[in-house]
Design a protein around this motif. Structure first.
Motif, PDB file in Angstrom:
ATOM      1  N   GLU A  68      -3.594   5.577  -6.629  1.00 17.59           N
ATOM      2  CA  GLU A  68      -3.860   5.895  -5.227  1.00 17.59           C
ATOM      3  C   GLU A  68      -5.226   5.379  -4.785  1.00 17.59           C
ATOM      4  O   GLU A  68      -5.411   4.995  -3.624  1.00 17.59           O
ATOM      5  CB  GLU A  68      -3.789   7.407  -5.015  1.00 17.59           C
ATOM      6  N   ALA A  77      -4.357  -0.454   9.021  1.00 25.17           N
ATOM      7  CA  ALA A  77      -5.303  -0.023   7.979  1.00 25.17           C
ATOM      8  C   ALA A  77      -5.739   1.422   8.200  1.00 25.17           C
ATOM      9  O   ALA A  77      -5.809   2.222   7.253  1.00 25.17           O
ATOM     10  CB  ALA A  77      -6.517  -0.947   7.970  1.00 25.17           C
ATOM     11  N   LEU A 131      -6.351   2.855  -1.241  1.00 26.75           N
ATOM     12  CA  LEU A 131      -7.222   3.536  -0.288  1.00 26.75           C
ATOM     13  C   LEU A 131      -8.561   2.816  -0.150  1.00 26.75           C
ATOM     14  O   LEU A 131      -9.103   2.693   0.958  1.00 26.75           O
ATOM     15  CB  LEU A 131      -7.438   4.988  -0.724  1.00 26.75           C
ATOM     16  N   VAL A 138     -12.573   8.988   2.415  1.00 23.33           N
ATOM     17  CA  VAL A 138     -11.753   7.954   3.066  1.00 23.33           C
ATOM     18  C   VAL A 138     -11.002   8.539   4.260  1.00 23.33           C
ATOM     19  O   VAL A 138     -10.788   7.848   5.266  1.00 23.33           O
ATOM     20  CB  VAL A 138     -10.785   7.285   2.067  1.00 23.33           C
ATOM     21  N   GLY A 157      -2.436   8.177   3.797  1.00 27.92           N
ATOM     22  CA  GLY A 157      -2.572   8.015   2.356  1.00 27.92           C
ATOM     23  C   GLY A 157      -3.457   9.086   1.755  1.00 27.92           C
ATOM     24  O   GLY A 157      -3.167   9.612   0.669  1.00 27.92           O
ATOM     25  N   ALA A 158      -4.530   9.451   2.449  1.00 25.77           N
ATOM     26  CA  ALA A 158      -5.398  10.531   1.968  1.00 25.77           C
ATOM     27  C   ALA A 158      -4.663  11.864   1.981  1.00 25.77           C
ATOM     28  O   ALA A 158      -4.787  12.665   1.051  1.00 25.77           O
ATOM     29  CB  ALA A 158      -6.656  10.606   2.832  1.00 25.77           C
ATOM     30  N   ALA A 213      -7.889  -0.582   1.848  1.00 24.57           N
ATOM     31  CA  ALA A 213      -7.680  -0.355   3.282  1.00 24.57           C
ATOM     32  C   ALA A 213      -8.968   0.117   3.959  1.00 24.57           C
ATOM     33  O   ALA A 213      -9.251  -0.258   5.102  1.00 24.57           O
ATOM     34  CB  ALA A 213      -6.562   0.668   3.494  1.00 24.57           C
ATOM     35  N   SER A 214      -9.767   0.926   3.265  1.00 26.12           N
ATOM     36  CA  SER A 214     -11.047   1.384   3.830  1.00 26.12           C
ATOM     37  C   SER A 214     -12.009   0.218   4.027  1.00 26.12           C
ATOM     38  O   SER A 214     -12.729   0.152   5.038  1.00 26.12           O
ATOM     39  CB  SER A 214     -11.675   2.439   2.911  1.00 26.12           C
ATOM     40  N   ALA A 218     -11.279   7.141   8.109  1.00 25.80           N
ATOM     41  CA  ALA A 218     -10.133   6.821   8.964  1.00 25.80           C
ATOM     42  C   ALA A 218     -10.211   7.563  10.289  1.00 25.80           C
ATOM     43  O   ALA A 218      -9.904   7.000  11.353  1.00 25.80           O
ATOM     44  CB  ALA A 218      -8.830   7.166   8.237  1.00 25.80           C
ATOM     45  N   VAL A 273       0.836  -1.205   0.000  1.00 17.93           N
ATOM     46  CA  VAL A 273       0.000   0.000   0.000  1.00 17.93           C
ATOM     47  C   VAL A 273       0.868   1.251   0.000  1.00 17.93           C
ATOM     48  O   VAL A 273       0.599   2.222  -0.718  1.00 17.93           O
ATOM     49  CB  VAL A 273      -0.957  -0.010   1.209  1.00 17.93           C
ATOM     50  N   THR A 301     -11.327  11.367  -1.746  1.00 17.25           N
ATOM     51  CA  THR A 301     -10.219  11.423  -0.796  1.00 17.25           C
ATOM     52  C   THR A 301     -10.685  11.914   0.561  1.00 17.25           C
ATOM     53  O   THR A 301     -10.269  11.386   1.605  1.00 17.25           O
ATOM     54  CB  THR A 301      -9.097  12.335  -1.327  1.00 17.25           C
ATOM     55  N   VAL A 303      -4.782   4.656   5.619  1.00 21.22           N
ATOM     56  CA  VAL A 303      -5.815   5.444   4.951  1.00 21.22           C
ATOM     57  C   VAL A 303      -5.659   6.921   5.299  1.00 21.22           C
ATOM     58  O   VAL A 303      -5.747   7.789   4.414  1.00 21.22           O
ATOM     59  CB  VAL A 303      -7.220   4.941   5.338  1.00 21.22           C
TER      60      VAL A 303
END
Length: 469
Positions: A439, A327, A443, A364, A334-335, A446-447, A368, A82, A361, A331
């Motif tokens: 991307e 996870a 995401l 997510v 990552g966002a 993981a979400s 998170a 990821v 984006t 997220v």
């Protein structure tokens, strides 16, 4: 070494050879496809770990592919995959090119996998420091960022002190027990702690070093600066894989003899201070990365609360939360990475109205944050439920209640970001980057893990309990 031994440690060999291969390919035929090679290596190691049966320790190598090692090798490999995907376009926007980045991610993964499979204190230490050394490089990978260079230097200096503590602690335990094998060494240290001061001193030094690795108060001061200065995809991996490895490090040492009574007091205060300081300090943060840094400190306080019980249920709750936390933070950061263009969106105010300007984006990221706050039906609720339930059954009602109260406080600063995303209008033209297809995939995956573990946590918990005992 036999062919069967090589077959057993093939996940480690795949990761090590993959790291070298990426370096060689980058020198001969540089290109963006190196990310694909690195991701394929991670997924190959994860699949191999899944299909190889658990085996006894390989004394000549100092590793054992136990069920717990297989589980966390898979978790760490997926986290690295990821991270590589989230870094792919982010690095292009920042001008971070070359084979060093994916190769170093694989090297960090190798250290995590060695730590997960370690059967001796020496192998355990080498795995822990191998992954830490990789992160020294990754944090300062953006050569155009002065803040990144400062963060890398701070992490290096304090990390060296932490390594010295752990190495000295292992040396003292070896002097007290006469063995480096984890099970007999830790069982012997537990039996001899009352009459052998060396064993108690060794455990104290190891605990001090582990507190740094997990960002537990008062060894937490490096965390906000490193999280703020490092590239968001790197911080995503640092806050998940590295923290997960540190928790696994403590579980590995505590399991053979259970919680030693002399360690109860230090762990109690580490848990309380981390939950309290982490959540209260996050209330005042204007930078989203510093907010997530203090959140990380608090989250590790909850995990320490589970370890404090010294029970099978507590270790299972800690391991479950590590998987879930991986996870959640992948997220979240990552966002942040996906929204960042040539510069990070630093302050919370810069996220105003992005729920409408960048709906995927922002969505997510909000998920998170809800999960980190422990709001149902996300996995964060179930993770905290397992931890507090284990603490109550493990004889820690006071600390469990205090932990619940600090978790309630944390809802405010997580929802503060969500409010800016959806309940405020945009004050200026939106400059946040649009998510790319590379991307979006990690995401989304993981979400889905966050939601699945919130609705149906039973299978993973069963796997963890079977792996622990």
């Amino acid at each position: 070494m036999t062919v069967a031994d090589l077959w057993t440690i093939m996940p480690l060999l795949l990761i090590a050879c993959g790291s070298v291969l990426v370096l060689l390919l980058g020198a001969v035929v540089p290109g963006r496809y190196l990310t694909g090679v690195a991701v394929a290596t991670c997924l190959g190691a994860a699949l191999w770990a899944l299909q190889v049966p658990a085996v006894a320790a390989l004394p000549q190598l100092g590793v054992a592919l136990t069920p717990l090692a297989r589980l966390f090798t898979v978790v760490f490999a997926l986290a690295a995959s990821v991270t590589l995907l989230l870094s792919h376009d982010f690095n292009e926007r920042r001008g971070i090119r070359g084979e060093e980045y994916p190769a170093t991610i694989l090297f960090a993964l190798f250290g995590m996998s060695v730590l997960a499979a370690a059967s001796t204190l020496l192998t355990l230490f080498l795995g822990l420091e191998a992954l830490t050394f990789a992160f020294y490089i990754l944090v300062a990978m953006d050569k155009g960022s002065d803040r990144g260079a400062e963060a890398g230097l701070k992490y290096l200096l304090l990390g060296a002190i932490s390594a010295a503590f752990i190495a000295f602690g292992i040396a003292l335990i070896y002097a007290a027990t006469g063995t480096l094998e984890i099970v007999p060494a830790m069982a012997g240290a537990a039996r001899g702690i009352a009459g052998v001061p060396l064993a108690l001193a060794g455990w104290g030094l190891i605990l001090a070093g582990a507190a740094f690795k997990m960002s537990l108060v008062p060894a937490h001061l490096w965390t906000p600066d490193v999280y703020q200065g490092g590239p968001p995809p790197v911080v995503a991996f640092l806050s998940t894989g590295s923290k997960g490895a540190a928790v696994l490090f403590l579980i590995t040492l505590l399991r053979p003899a259970g919680l030693i009574p002399a360690l109860h007091g230090p762990l109690w205060w580490l848990a309380l201070l981390s939950m309290t300081v982490g959540n209260l300090a996050a209330l005042r943060q204007q930078s989203i990365k510093r907010l997530l840094a203090y959140s990380s400190i608090a989250q590790m306080g909850y995990v320490t609360l589970a370890l404090l019980t010294g029970s099978r249920e507590g270790y299972g709750a800690a391991a479950f939360y590590v998987v879930l936390y991986t996870a959640m933070n992948l997220v979240a950061f990552g966002a942040v990475a996906s929204l960042s263009g040539r510069d990070d969106l630093e302050t919370i105010e810069e996220y105003r109205g992005l729920g409408y300007g960048r709906p995927f984006t922002a969505g997510v990221l909000a998920l998170a944050l809800f999960a980190l706050a422990g709001i149902p039906p996300t996995g964060g609720f179930m993770g905290k439920f397992f931890i507090f339930a284990a603490a109550l059954r493990g004889g820690e009602p006071l600390l469990a209640v205090l932990g619940i109260l600090t978790a309630v406080v944390s809802v405010y600063f997580y929802l503060r970001v969500v409010v800016n995303l959806y309940l405020h209008s945009v004050t200026a033209e939106i400059t946040a980057n649009r998510p790319t297809s590379v991307e979006i995939v990690p995401l989304v995956v993981a979400s889905l893990v966050i939601m699945l573990l919130g609705i149906y946590p039973g299978p993973l918990m069963a796997i963890i309990e079977a792996a622990l005992f």
